[in-house]
Design a protein around this motif. Sequence first.
Motif, PDB file in Angstrom:
ATOM      1  N   ALA A  64       0.846  -1.193   0.000  1.00  0.00           N
ATOM      2  CA  ALA A  64       0.000   0.000   0.000  1.00  0.00           C
ATOM      3  C   ALA A  64       0.883   1.245   0.000  1.00  0.00           C
ATOM      4  CB  ALA A  64      -0.926   0.006   1.216  1.00  0.00           C
ATOM      5  N   ALA A  65       0.470   2.269  -0.729  1.00  0.00           N
ATOM      6  CA  ALA A  65       1.260   3.501  -0.820  1.00  0.00           C
ATOM      7  C   ALA A  65       1.187   4.312   0.459  1.00  0.00           C
ATOM      8  CB  ALA A  65       0.763   4.343  -1.993  1.00  0.00           C
ATOM      9  N   SER A  66       0.025   4.286   1.122  1.00  0.00           N
ATOM     10  CA  SER A  66      -0.144   5.040   2.362  1.00  0.00           C
ATOM     11  C   SER A  66      -1.212   4.365   3.211  1.00  0.00           C
ATOM     12  CB  SER A  66      -0.556   6.489   2.067  1.00  0.00           C
ATOM     13  OG  SER A  66      -1.844   6.520   1.489  1.00  0.00           O
ATOM     14  N   VAL A  67      -1.129   4.581   4.514  1.00  0.00           N
ATOM     15  CA  VAL A  67      -2.133   4.049   5.437  1.00  0.00           C
ATOM     16  C   VAL A  67      -2.494   5.131   6.440  1.00  0.00           C
ATOM     17  CG1 VAL A  67      -2.694   2.302   7.174  1.00  0.00           C
ATOM     18  CG2 VAL A  67      -1.275   1.668   5.214  1.00  0.00           C
ATOM     19  N   THR A  68      -3.800   5.307   6.642  1.00  0.00           N
ATOM     20  CA  THR A  68      -4.309   6.187   7.682  1.00  0.00           C
ATOM     21  C   THR A  68      -4.994   5.313   8.722  1.00  0.00           C
ATOM     22  OG1 THR A  68      -4.629   8.014   6.138  1.00  0.00           O
ATOM     23  CG2 THR A  68      -5.875   8.103   8.204  1.00  0.00           C
ATOM     24  N   PHE A  69      -4.513   5.374   9.960  1.00  0.00           N
ATOM     25  CA  PHE A  69      -5.082   4.617  11.071  1.00  0.00           C
ATOM     26  C   PHE A  69      -5.977   5.544  11.886  1.00  0.00           C
ATOM     27  CE2 PHE A  69      -0.920   2.716  10.238  1.00  0.00           C
ATOM     28  CZ  PHE A  69      -1.182   1.352  10.262  1.00  0.00           C
ATOM     29  N   VAL A  70      -7.193   5.092  12.202  1.00  0.00           N
ATOM     30  CA  VAL A  70      -8.110   5.874  13.023  1.00  0.00           C
ATOM     31  C   VAL A  70      -8.579   5.032  14.194  1.00  0.00           C
ATOM     32  CG1 VAL A  70     -10.349   7.046  13.117  1.00  0.00           C
ATOM     33  CG2 VAL A  70      -8.934   7.237  11.053  1.00  0.00           C
ATOM     34  N   ASP A  71      -8.427   5.557  15.401  1.00  0.00           N
ATOM     35  CA  ASP A  71      -8.985   4.918  16.590  1.00  0.00           C
ATOM     36  C   ASP A  71      -9.133   5.980  17.671  1.00  0.00           C
ATOM     37  OD1 ASP A  71      -9.086   1.612  17.334  1.00  0.00           O
ATOM     38  OD2 ASP A  71      -9.399   3.047  18.968  1.00  0.00           O
ATOM     39  N   ARG A  72     -10.163   5.871  18.471  1.00  0.00           N
ATOM     40  CA  ARG A  72     -10.391   6.875  19.513  1.00  0.00           C
ATOM     41  C   ARG A  72      -9.704   6.526  20.831  1.00  0.00           C
ATOM     42  NH1 ARG A  72     -16.657   5.867  21.353  1.00  0.00           N
ATOM     43  NH2 ARG A  72     -16.252   3.873  22.333  1.00  0.00           N
ATOM     44  N   ASP A  73      -9.275   5.270  20.974  1.00  0.00           N
ATOM     45  CA  ASP A  73      -8.682   4.788  22.224  1.00  0.00           C
ATOM     46  C   ASP A  73      -7.183   5.125  22.278  1.00  0.00           C
ATOM     47  OD1 ASP A  73      -7.680   3.349  24.368  1.00  0.00           O
ATOM     48  OD2 ASP A  73      -8.785   1.527  23.894  1.00  0.00           O
ATOM     49  N   PRO A  74      -6.747   5.886  23.285  1.00  0.00           N
ATOM     50  CA  PRO A  74      -5.319   6.221  23.371  1.00  0.00           C
ATOM     51  C   PRO A  74      -4.424   4.988  23.481  1.00  0.00           C
ATOM     52  CG  PRO A  74      -6.554   7.177  25.237  1.00  0.00           C
ATOM     53  CD  PRO A  74      -7.538   6.480  24.362  1.00  0.00           C
ATOM     54  N   ARG A  99      -4.699   8.976  13.591  1.00  0.00           N
ATOM     55  CA  ARG A  99      -5.715   9.931  14.031  1.00  0.00           C
ATOM     56  C   ARG A  99      -6.405   9.390  15.267  1.00  0.00           C
ATOM     57  NH1 ARG A  99      -8.057  13.897  11.017  1.00  0.00           N
ATOM     58  NH2 ARG A  99      -6.909  14.438   9.147  1.00  0.00           N
ATOM     59  N   LYS A 100      -6.208  10.070  16.396  1.00  0.00           N
ATOM     60  CA  LYS A 100      -6.919   9.716  17.625  1.00  0.00           C
ATOM     61  C   LYS A 100      -8.230  10.482  17.602  1.00  0.00           C
ATOM     62  CE  LYS A 100      -6.851  10.079  22.590  1.00  0.00           C
ATOM     63  NZ  LYS A 100      -8.053  10.914  22.548  1.00  0.00           N
ATOM     64  N   SER A 101      -9.292   9.767  17.241  1.00  0.00           N
ATOM     65  CA  SER A 101     -10.573  10.420  17.021  1.00  0.00           C
ATOM     66  C   SER A 101     -11.660   9.354  16.933  1.00  0.00           C
ATOM     67  CB  SER A 101     -10.511  11.196  15.695  1.00  0.00           C
ATOM     68  OG  SER A 101     -11.782  11.617  15.283  1.00  0.00           O
ATOM     69  N   SER A 102     -12.900   9.764  17.177  1.00  0.00           N
ATOM     70  CA  SER A 102     -14.007   8.858  16.874  1.00  0.00           C
ATOM     71  C   SER A 102     -14.039   8.684  15.356  1.00  0.00           C
ATOM     72  CB  SER A 102     -15.337   9.440  17.362  1.00  0.00           C
ATOM     73  OG  SER A 102     -15.745  10.507  16.537  1.00  0.00           O
ATOM     74  N   VAL A 103     -14.598   7.585  14.913  1.00  0.00           N
ATOM     75  CA  VAL A 103     -14.666   7.310  13.470  1.00  0.00           C
ATOM     76  C   VAL A 103     -15.479   8.399  12.773  1.00  0.00           C
ATOM     77  CG1 VAL A 103     -15.456   5.657  11.730  1.00  0.00           C
ATOM     78  CG2 VAL A 103     -14.439   4.832  13.826  1.00  0.00           C
ATOM     79  N   GLN A 104     -16.584   8.786  13.385  1.00  0.00           N
ATOM     80  CA  GLN A 104     -17.459   9.782  12.763  1.00  0.00           C
ATOM     81  C   GLN A 104     -16.718  11.109  12.551  1.00  0.00           C
ATOM     82  OE1 GLN A 104     -18.082   7.909  15.439  1.00  0.00           O
ATOM     83  NE2 GLN A 104     -20.204   7.203  15.509  1.00  0.00           N
ATOM     84  N   LYS A 105     -16.020  11.584  13.580  1.00  0.00           N
ATOM     85  CA  LYS A 105     -15.272  12.845  13.458  1.00  0.00           C
ATOM     86  C   LYS A 105     -14.167  12.715  12.414  1.00  0.00           C
ATOM     87  CE  LYS A 105     -15.958  14.821  18.054  1.00  0.00           C
ATOM     88  NZ  LYS A 105     -15.331  15.115  19.338  1.00  0.00           N
ATOM     89  N   ALA A 106     -13.491  11.582  12.417  1.00  0.00           N
ATOM     90  CA  ALA A 106     -12.397  11.377  11.461  1.00  0.00           C
ATOM     91  C   ALA A 106     -12.922  11.377  10.029  1.00  0.00           C
ATOM     92  CB  ALA A 106     -11.668  10.066  11.754  1.00  0.00           C
ATOM     93  N   ILE A 107     -14.042  10.713   9.790  1.00  0.00           N
ATOM     94  CA  ILE A 107     -14.611  10.669   8.433  1.00  0.00           C
ATOM     95  C   ILE A 107     -14.953  12.082   7.966  1.00  0.00           C
ATOM     96  CG2 ILE A 107     -16.609   9.923   7.068  1.00  0.00           C
ATOM     97  CD1 ILE A 107     -16.595   7.331   8.797  1.00  0.00           C
ATOM     98  N   TYR A 131     -22.193   1.018  12.717  1.00  0.00           N
ATOM     99  CA  TYR A 131     -21.948   0.519  11.357  1.00  0.00           C
ATOM    100  C   TYR A 131     -22.661   1.358  10.298  1.00  0.00           C
ATOM    101  CZ  TYR A 131     -19.851  -3.843  13.104  1.00  0.00           C
ATOM    102  OH  TYR A 131     -19.042  -4.771  13.699  1.00  0.00           O
ATOM    103  N   GLU A 132     -23.995   1.388  10.380  1.00  0.00           N
ATOM    104  CA  GLU A 132     -24.780   2.048   9.339  1.00  0.00           C
ATOM    105  C   GLU A 132     -24.454   3.532   9.238  1.00  0.00           C
ATOM    106  OE1 GLU A 132     -29.398   2.403   7.823  1.00  0.00           O
ATOM    107  OE2 GLU A 132     -29.007   1.739   9.874  1.00  0.00           O
ATOM    108  N   GLY A 133     -24.399   4.222  10.385  1.00  0.00           N
ATOM    109  CA  GLY A 133     -24.118   5.657  10.381  1.00  0.00           C
ATOM    110  C   GLY A 133     -22.765   5.982   9.778  1.00  0.00           C
ATOM    111  N   CYS A 134     -21.742   5.188  10.102  1.00  0.00           N
ATOM    112  CA  CYS A 134     -20.396   5.445   9.580  1.00  0.00           C
ATOM    113  C   CYS A 134     -20.315   5.161   8.078  1.00  0.00           C
ATOM    114  CB  CYS A 134     -19.360   4.636  10.343  1.00  0.00           C
ATOM    115  SG  CYS A 134     -19.076   5.270  12.012  1.00  0.00           S
ATOM    116  N   LEU A 135     -20.966   4.090   7.635  1.00  0.00           N
ATOM    117  CA  LEU A 135     -20.968   3.807   6.198  1.00  0.00           C
ATOM    118  C   LEU A 135     -21.684   4.922   5.437  1.00  0.00           C
ATOM    119  CD1 LEU A 135     -21.590  -0.043   6.182  1.00  0.00           C
ATOM    120  CD2 LEU A 135     -19.519   1.143   5.451  1.00  0.00           C
ATOM    121  N   ARG A 136     -22.764   5.440   6.026  1.00  0.00           N
ATOM    122  CA  ARG A 136     -23.478   6.562   5.395  1.00  0.00           C
ATOM    123  C   ARG A 136     -22.554   7.796   5.311  1.00  0.00           C
ATOM    124  NH1 ARG A 136     -28.224   6.303   4.032  1.00  0.00           N
ATOM    125  NH2 ARG A 136     -28.858   4.695   5.509  1.00  0.00           N
TER     126      ARG A 136
END
Length: 194
Positions: A64-74, A99-107, A131-136
């Motif tokens: 992969a050329a780049s990876v962005t990791f997102v998780d809210r848990d320190p 990115r230390k963030s909720s998935v919704q904020k990160a998206i 699931y549904e909210g984040c996919l939306r």
Amino acid sequence: MRIIAGKFKGRRLKTPKTSAIRPTIDRVKESVFSILKNEIANARFLDLCAGSGSIGLEAMSRGAASVTFVDRDPDSIQLIRSNLHLCGLDSKVHKIQLRKSSVQKAIRALGKKLESYDLIYFDPPYGSNIYEGCLRLISENQLLNRSGLICVECSQINGRMVEILQLGVGNLRPYNKKCYGDTMLFFYKLESEF
């Protein structure tokens, strides 16, 4: 937990010390990357609810050329940093974002920056209702490239969620699904790509 293939093959990764982080088992990880094998090289990869980072690191190992990791848990962010170090990767040098963030904020934040990805892996806690909210949100913020793919990991015990995921969300349509014990994988493309 280990890297299965690629330039970091066999590298052992640190595992979580808490049950709040549930790493994807090797059998499921192997299946995911077997299905995505032709899509990984030079891909922009987004690992949502990244946990230990093993999925994003597997993608990096396979080209992969780049990876962005997102998780809210320190604790997850610290674990990902440790596992990056074990693979000799530095987020300041390599094309890696944490990115230390909720998935919704990160998206939403990634959408505002007009970021888009070739591959997105989404593995929230099995009992969550995001699931549904984040996919939306992924659909609305156009985070998936036109020919990109999303893989969603969930538990088949959550029957209501499985029903929703089978139908698709927004302009994301499922084109493949796999089942491994309790774990289900759903693969999505943009509706216009069918």
